[in-house]
Write an enzyme that holds these catalytic residues in place. Sequence first.
Site, PDB file in Angstrom:
ATOM      1  N   THR A   1     -69.917 -32.081  15.301  1.00  0.00           N
ATOM      2  CA  THR A   1     -71.359 -31.796  14.517  1.00  0.00           C
ATOM      3  C   THR A   1     -72.800 -31.534  15.613  1.00  0.00           C
ATOM      4  O   THR A   1     -73.383 -30.787  15.123  1.00  0.00           O
ATOM      5  CB  THR A   1     -71.776 -32.937  13.554  1.00  0.00           C
ATOM      6  OG1 THR A   1     -71.184 -34.299  14.278  1.00  0.00           O
ATOM      7  CG2 THR A   1     -71.037 -32.733  12.131  1.00  0.00           C
TER       8      THR A   1
ATOM      9  N   ARG B   1     -70.655   5.742  -3.190  1.00  0.00           N
ATOM     10  CA  ARG B   1     -70.123   5.048  -1.980  1.00  0.00           C
ATOM     11  C   ARG B   1     -68.545   4.786  -2.081  1.00  0.00           C
ATOM     12  O   ARG B   1     -67.921   4.745  -1.043  1.00  0.00           O
ATOM     13  CB  ARG B   1     -70.697   3.871  -1.732  1.00  0.00           C
ATOM     14  CG  ARG B   1     -70.416   2.750  -2.718  1.00  0.00           C
ATOM     15  CD  ARG B   1     -71.284   1.559  -2.223  1.00  0.00           C
ATOM     16  NE  ARG B   1     -71.410   0.718  -3.385  1.00  0.00           N
ATOM     17  CZ  ARG B   1     -71.603  -0.671  -3.262  1.00  0.00           C
ATOM     18  NH1 ARG B   1     -72.154  -0.965  -2.281  1.00  0.00           N
ATOM     19  NH2 ARG B   1     -71.771  -1.541  -4.367  1.00  0.00           N
TER      20      ARG B   1
ATOM     21  N   ASP C   1     -73.899 -21.121  12.977  1.00  0.00           N
ATOM     22  CA  ASP C   1     -74.254 -22.412  13.951  1.00  0.00           C
ATOM     23  C   ASP C   1     -73.135 -22.252  14.983  1.00  0.00           C
ATOM     24  O   ASP C   1     -72.144 -21.471  14.827  1.00  0.00           O
ATOM     25  CB  ASP C   1     -74.059 -23.800  13.167  1.00  0.00           C
ATOM     26  CG  ASP C   1     -72.911 -24.292  12.699  1.00  0.00           C
ATOM     27  OD1 ASP C   1     -71.904 -24.297  13.473  1.00  0.00           O
ATOM     28  OD2 ASP C   1     -72.734 -24.466  11.540  1.00  0.00           O
TER      29      ASP C   1
ATOM     30  N   HIS D   1     -65.624 -20.987  16.447  1.00  0.00           N
ATOM     31  CA  HIS D   1     -64.314 -20.782  15.740  1.00  0.00           C
ATOM     32  C   HIS D   1     -63.961 -19.392  15.539  1.00  0.00           C
ATOM     33  O   HIS D   1     -62.988 -18.747  15.905  1.00  0.00           O
ATOM     34  CB  HIS D   1     -64.515 -21.746  14.585  1.00  0.00           C
ATOM     35  CG  HIS D   1     -63.404 -21.504  13.604  1.00  0.00           C
ATOM     36  ND1 HIS D   1     -62.078 -22.021  14.147  1.00  0.00           N
ATOM     37  CD2 HIS D   1     -62.802 -20.866  12.604  1.00  0.00           C
ATOM     38  CE1 HIS D   1     -61.061 -21.877  13.039  1.00  0.00           C
ATOM     39  NE2 HIS D   1     -61.809 -21.124  12.148  1.00  0.00           N
TER      40      HIS D   1
ATOM     41  N   ARG E   1     -61.293 -14.261  17.534  1.00  0.00           N
ATOM     42  CA  ARG E   1     -61.671 -12.804  17.410  1.00  0.00           C
ATOM     43  C   ARG E   1     -61.855 -12.456  18.967  1.00  0.00           C
ATOM     44  O   ARG E   1     -62.042 -11.286  19.121  1.00  0.00           O
ATOM     45  CB  ARG E   1     -62.802 -12.735  16.615  1.00  0.00           C
ATOM     46  CG  ARG E   1     -62.782 -12.884  15.058  1.00  0.00           C
ATOM     47  CD  ARG E   1     -61.439 -12.364  14.355  1.00  0.00           C
ATOM     48  NE  ARG E   1     -61.455 -12.770  13.068  1.00  0.00           N
ATOM     49  CZ  ARG E   1     -60.368 -12.202  12.068  1.00  0.00           C
ATOM     50  NH1 ARG E   1     -59.713 -11.206  12.712  1.00  0.00           N
ATOM     51  NH2 ARG E   1     -60.571 -12.482  10.885  1.00  0.00           N
TER      52      ARG E   1
HETATM   53  C1  FAD Z   1     -55.405 -12.597  14.370  1.00  0.00           C
HETATM   54  C2  FAD Z   1     -55.493 -12.937  12.881  1.00  0.00           C
HETATM   55  C3  FAD Z   1     -54.869 -12.091  11.991  1.00  0.00           C
HETATM   56  C4  FAD Z   1     -55.067 -12.352  10.629  1.00  0.00           C
HETATM   57  N1  FAD Z   1     -54.427 -11.821   9.841  1.00  0.00           N
HETATM   58  C5  FAD Z   1     -54.543 -12.066   8.374  1.00  0.00           C
HETATM   59  C6  FAD Z   1     -53.864 -11.515   7.240  1.00  0.00           C
HETATM   60  O1  FAD Z   1     -52.913 -10.782   7.526  1.00  0.00           O
HETATM   61  N2  FAD Z   1     -54.382 -11.640   5.944  1.00  0.00           N
HETATM   62  C7  FAD Z   1     -55.653 -12.546   5.646  1.00  0.00           C
HETATM   63  O2  FAD Z   1     -55.847 -12.844   4.552  1.00  0.00           O
HETATM   64  N3  FAD Z   1     -56.397 -12.954   6.506  1.00  0.00           N
HETATM   65  C8  FAD Z   1     -56.002 -13.106   7.960  1.00  0.00           C
HETATM   66  N4  FAD Z   1     -56.749 -13.416   8.921  1.00  0.00           N
HETATM   67  C9  FAD Z   1     -57.742 -14.238   8.621  1.00  0.00           C
HETATM   68  C10 FAD Z   1     -57.559 -15.719   8.926  1.00  0.00           C
HETATM   69  O3  FAD Z   1     -56.495 -16.179   7.722  1.00  0.00           O
HETATM   70  C11 FAD Z   1     -58.976 -16.412   8.422  1.00  0.00           C
HETATM   71  O4  FAD Z   1     -59.318 -16.166   7.127  1.00  0.00           O
HETATM   72  C12 FAD Z   1     -59.903 -16.042   9.239  1.00  0.00           C
HETATM   73  O5  FAD Z   1     -59.557 -16.137  10.652  1.00  0.00           O
HETATM   74  C13 FAD Z   1     -61.273 -16.881   9.008  1.00  0.00           C
HETATM   75  O6  FAD Z   1     -60.898 -18.050   9.491  1.00  0.00           O
HETATM   76  P1  FAD Z   1     -61.439 -19.620   9.044  1.00  0.00           P
HETATM   77  O7  FAD Z   1     -60.925 -19.646   7.336  1.00  0.00           O
HETATM   78  O8  FAD Z   1     -60.897 -20.793   9.717  1.00  0.00           O
HETATM   79  O9  FAD Z   1     -62.893 -19.443   9.125  1.00  0.00           O
HETATM   80  P2  FAD Z   1     -64.312 -19.769   8.192  1.00  0.00           P
HETATM   81  O10 FAD Z   1     -64.291 -19.422   6.944  1.00  0.00           O
HETATM   82  O11 FAD Z   1     -65.406 -19.772   9.070  1.00  0.00           O
HETATM   83  O12 FAD Z   1     -63.977 -21.518   7.882  1.00  0.00           O
HETATM   84  C14 FAD Z   1     -64.003 -22.334   9.151  1.00  0.00           C
HETATM   85  C15 FAD Z   1     -63.154 -23.530   8.608  1.00  0.00           C
HETATM   86  O13 FAD Z   1     -63.957 -24.347   7.606  1.00  0.00           O
HETATM   87  C16 FAD Z   1     -62.877 -24.739   6.749  1.00  0.00           C
HETATM   88  N5  FAD Z   1     -63.118 -24.149   5.375  1.00  0.00           N
HETATM   89  C17 FAD Z   1     -63.939 -23.156   5.241  1.00  0.00           C
HETATM   90  N6  FAD Z   1     -64.108 -22.851   3.834  1.00  0.00           N
HETATM   91  C18 FAD Z   1     -62.972 -23.672   3.337  1.00  0.00           C
HETATM   92  C19 FAD Z   1     -62.445 -23.789   1.875  1.00  0.00           C
HETATM   93  N7  FAD Z   1     -63.006 -23.103   1.009  1.00  0.00           N
HETATM   94  N8  FAD Z   1     -61.606 -24.747   1.877  1.00  0.00           N
HETATM   95  C20 FAD Z   1     -61.342 -25.633   2.864  1.00  0.00           C
HETATM   96  N9  FAD Z   1     -61.706 -25.495   4.219  1.00  0.00           N
HETATM   97  C21 FAD Z   1     -62.644 -24.482   4.281  1.00  0.00           C
HETATM   98  C22 FAD Z   1     -61.582 -24.323   7.360  1.00  0.00           C
HETATM   99  O14 FAD Z   1     -61.287 -25.608   8.083  1.00  0.00           O
HETATM  100  C23 FAD Z   1     -61.924 -23.344   8.186  1.00  0.00           C
HETATM  101  O15 FAD Z   1     -61.031 -23.129   9.293  1.00  0.00           O
HETATM  102  C24 FAD Z   1     -56.370 -13.293  10.195  1.00  0.00           C
HETATM  103  C25 FAD Z   1     -57.179 -13.850  11.274  1.00  0.00           C
HETATM  104  C26 FAD Z   1     -56.789 -13.428  12.711  1.00  0.00           C
HETATM  105  C27 FAD Z   1     -57.680 -14.194  13.637  1.00  0.00           C
END
Ligand code: FAD
Length: 306
Positions: free
Chosen positions: A89, A196, A212, A218, A223
């Site tokens: 945090t 579009r 933030d 993250h 990325r």
């Molecule tokens: C190399 C790579 C390959 C990928 N391939 C695919 C793919 O094939 N198909 C696909 O669909 N996606 C793919 N993704 C996307 C991946 O699954 C995540 O959606 C993306 O990286 C965003 O991560 P995040 O959800 O942790 O991030 P954020 O959305 O920023 O969330 C950060 C953290 O907040 C928490 N959080 C946020 N929202 C919620 C919620 N609603 N419920 C519970 N916890 C939450 C979780 O702990 C999460 O880790 C890929 C990503 C990468 C880096």
Amino acid sequence: MPLSPEQQAEIDELRATPQPTLRAVSPGMEQHLYKAYDVLDHGFIRVIDYMGDDAAITQAARVSYGKGTKSVSNDEGLIRYLMRHWHSTPFEMCEIKLHVKLPVFVARQWIRHRTANVNEYSARYSILDREFYIPAPDHLAAQSTVNNQGRGAALQGEEAARVLEILKTDSTRAYDNYEAMISQDDQQGLARELARMNLPANIYTQWYWKVDLHNLFHFLRLRADAHAQYEIRVYADAICEVVKDWVPFAYAAFEDYRMGGANLSAKAIDCVKRMLAGEEVTQESSGMSKGEWREFEGALGTPKPV
Ligand SMILES: Cc1cc2nc3c(=O)[nH]c(=O)nc-3n(C[C@H](O)[C@H](O)[C@H](O)COP(=O)(O)OP(=O)(O)OC[C@H]3O[C@@H](n4cnc5c(N)ncnc54)[C@H](O)[C@@H]3O)c2cc1C
């Protein structure tokens, strides 16, 4: 063209009129403020605003730790401690607002990071620019034979030329048709919000993206990583260069623990202990799957037997 003359004029004007402030200022970030950094063939990132610096992180942490922080001698040490122990945090006290210009197919990956605030250029109100991402020849790669989600060596010769030609021709034709459909010369013109839909995913869009520092790290962890697609990785790399100057202690801790560090499972730690005790551990005796073992060897840099 990454920046329009109007955007460049706006940047010049903003940088020429500094304001006095009582707020915390990061000298490293001030040099980046408003400047656009080119990414891909027409894209850019630029910092529109930011809040906080390294001191904002430790200031917030000291609210929770109070006198306990005496055991941590300085800000750098405290930031490393917070990062090491996933005390996240305090990192959320810093914020950054970016203006990003990026191809739509990159935006689709980027938008999956839900913990940010986004406002995108509206192709319902406005007409999109005739700007498409066309990969440089060395990034025009073949499908990887070992990784379904990756690419192999660059296409060569005639095949490279043929693919480039297809990309350019299709982009041009789609944009010509887009213009023709919205044209109002002696006709009603199709609504922009409908016209579009015929544009390809390599057209550029723009957005403001505010996040933030915790959630930015993250995003960068995922990325700016070698497994991320090149076209989003170059944006993450450009952002890393800015963040490095904005919050140098936090960025150094992030590089050390997150980008350069590795998570080891209980099985992996057991293998390390056995190796240190002199045992020759193999994938078969490790209890790990082949994939896990490969990643474990990669993390340790274990030399392959010759
Ligand atoms: C190399 C790579 C390959 C990928 N391939 C695919 C793919 O094939 N198909 C696909 O669909 N996606 C793919 N993704 C996307 C991946 O699954 C995540 O959606 C993306 O990286 C965003 O991560 P995040 O959800 O942790 O991030 P954020 O959305 O920023 O969330 C950060 C953290 O907040 C928490 N959080 C946020 N929202 C919620 C919620 N609603 N419920 C519970 N916890 C939450 C979780 O702990 C999460 O880790 C890929 C990503 C990468 C880096």
